[in-house]
Scaffold this active site. Structure first.
Site: not given
Ligand code: NAP
Length: 437
Positions: A187, A190-191
């Site tokens: 992955k 890929h990025n």
């Molecule tokens: P995010 O903003 O990266 O993460 C927010 C989430 O993490 C919330 O559910 C938050 O819970 C939780 N969280 C943070 N600290 C925590 C802790 N200590 N314990 C438990 N939960 C915790 O969310 P996202 O943008 O949906 O991305 C999720 C993952 O997918 C990331 O690793 C990101 O790099 C990857 N990703 C994202 C994209 C994209 O386009 N956004 C694309 C590919 C991959 P609360 O609601 O309680 O704060």
């Protein structure tokens, strides 16, 4: 009685945009029941309220979450990479049992995944690092999924992941990439390729605009035309769409009112750092990462405005021929970026003992992910013809494509150098090609 009745076959931890979309995608596929958990319960409640059709099994605590999952329990973590991921793993390990499966679907650094897999394996629980590409839309409608982990874990999670993955030519865009960190490694590459793709598009745009004298709307048409041929890809398609946009408040092309600084989330830099460690030249990807860094140094760029240019005028007599030269230079440079990216995959596989099928990787990138492109089929074919291919660019199809692009590629790189137009990825790719041969 198995004790699994009424339970979920898959769970999601982390209900921000990616997790909630993935949960909805899973719930929409026949045969899946989805358990959901988020650190703050409000997000869980909100998702259940907004999507009653999904039939989610919401959990307030990790204990409830584990109790709502059928054995072997399978859960996908979609939280911030780094410490939050470690925090969630620690909690899940307390409530899961040997044979259960924890999948980290975030953008983890593959060496973290290797470390986590080793630690979790001690408990008898399977840990899988899975790269998921396609952003929010992909998560909801069908991403490209790159899981690592054990063969045992793949047996259980394979059908679930296949149910939600994007589909290309009837095949789901997911495969078992290799053990432990293999999925997150692929992955990451890929990025890195995505960075190179975007930089090459930016260089082509700049040449068409400043040398060719085309307007953004005209360049949109050129990209749309390119998207009907060998360059057909999601990034070329959306470039045409973006270049067509007009800023409502100023009436100017949108591209002219957007700040000319590109940030980065880190996976491009990881690709380059890993390639340096592996001793693999990924010069196209590196130039793309550095070009973003340069764009994000406004103080330096402003101080350099008065530096001499000593340029020669590049007058284009035949605009159609110039557009074709740019197109060919773009295609050849893109082939180099992929060739280098696959070199990094081969080197990573050798270093970490992963049995990665290169042709399968190209296959699962054909849909769902950001670098989805027509020519990935050619990559699959190249590795099918010769699984031991030492460099992608030497495969007959790509050697022919680059060979026929060479005069155009050299004209563009030389012309840009004389005219003072930066083409770091076009130029470094050409230098790499000349160095290689
Ligand atoms: P995010 O903003 O990266 O993460 C927010 C989430 O993490 C919330 O559910 C938050 O819970 C939780 N969280 C943070 N600290 C925590 C802790 N200590 N314990 C438990 N939960 C915790 O969310 P996202 O943008 O949906 O991305 C999720 C993952 O997918 C990331 O690793 C990101 O790099 C990857 N990703 C994202 C994209 C994209 O386009 N956004 C694309 C590919 C991959 P609360 O609601 O309680 O704060």
């Amino acid at each position: 009685m198995s004790g699994n009745e009424g339970k979920a076959n898959i769970g999601i931890v982390g209900l921000a945009v990616m997790g909630s979309n993935l949960a909805r995608n899973l719930a929409s596929r026949e045969g899946n029941t989805v358990a959901i958990f988020n650190r703050s319960y409000e997000k869980t409640e909100a998702l259940v309220a907004e999507h009653p059709e999904a039939g989610f099994l919401p959990a307030k605590t990790y204990e409830e979450f584990a109790a709502s999952l059928a054995r072997p329990r399978t859960a996908i973590i979609m939280v911030q990479a780094g410490r939050p991921t470690d925090a969630v793993i620690d909690e899940l390990v307390k409530v899961f049992e040997p044979g259960d499966i924890i999948i980290d679907g975030g953008n983890a650094l593959f060496t973290d995944t290797i470390r986590r897999e080793k630690a979790v394996r001690e408990t008898g629980i399977n840990f899988v690092g899975a790269g998921i590409s396609g952003g929010e839309e992909g998560a909801l409608n069908g991403p490209s999924i790159m899981p690592g982990g054990s063969a045992e874990a793949w047996e259980t999670m394979g059908p679930i992941l296949k149910s939600i993955a994007a589909v290309a030519d009837g095949e789901p865009c997911v495969t078992h990439v290799g053990t432990d960190g293999a999925g997150h490694f692929v992955k990451m590459i890929h990025n890195g390729i995505e960075y190179a793709d975007m930089q090459l598009i930016a260089e082509a745009y700049d040449l068409l605009r400043r040398v060719g004298g085309f307007t953004p709307a005209e360049i949109a048409d050129i990209f749309a035309e390119w998207n009907t041929g060998e360059l057909e890809s999601y990034l070329i398609e959306i470039t045409a769409e973006v270049l067509r946009q007009v800023d409502a408040s100023t009436g100017k092309p949108l591209v002219d009112v957007i700040l000319d600084q590109a940030g980065a989330k880190g996976t491009g830099a990881w690709t380059v750092q890993s390639a340096l460690d592996l001793g693999v030249p990924v010069s196209g990807i590196a130039e793309a990462v550095f070009a973003r860094s340069l764009s994000s140094a406004p103080a330096q760029r402003s101080a350099a405005q008065s530096l001499p240019a000593s340029t020669e005028t590049w007058s284009v007599d035949d605009r159609d021929a110039f557009v074709e030269d740019v197109r060919r230079a773009l295609y050849a440079s893109k082939i180099i970026a992929y060739s280098q990216g696959f070199d990094a995959i081969v080197a990573g596989a050798a270093e970490y003992n992963w049995d990665i099928k290169k042709g399968e990787i190209a296959k699962i990138w054909r849909a769902g992910c950001i670098i989805r492109a027509q020519f990935l089929n050619r990559i699959t074919e190249a590795y099918a013809d010769d699984p031991e291919l030492v460099a992608l660019v030497t495969a007959p199809y790509f050697a022919d494509a680059v060979g026929s692009a060479l005069p155009s590629w050299r004209r563009i790189v030389a012309g840009a150098a004389l005219a003072g137009i930066p083409t770091p990825a076009f130029a470094s790719s050409l230098s790499y090609y000349d160095g290689l041969r």
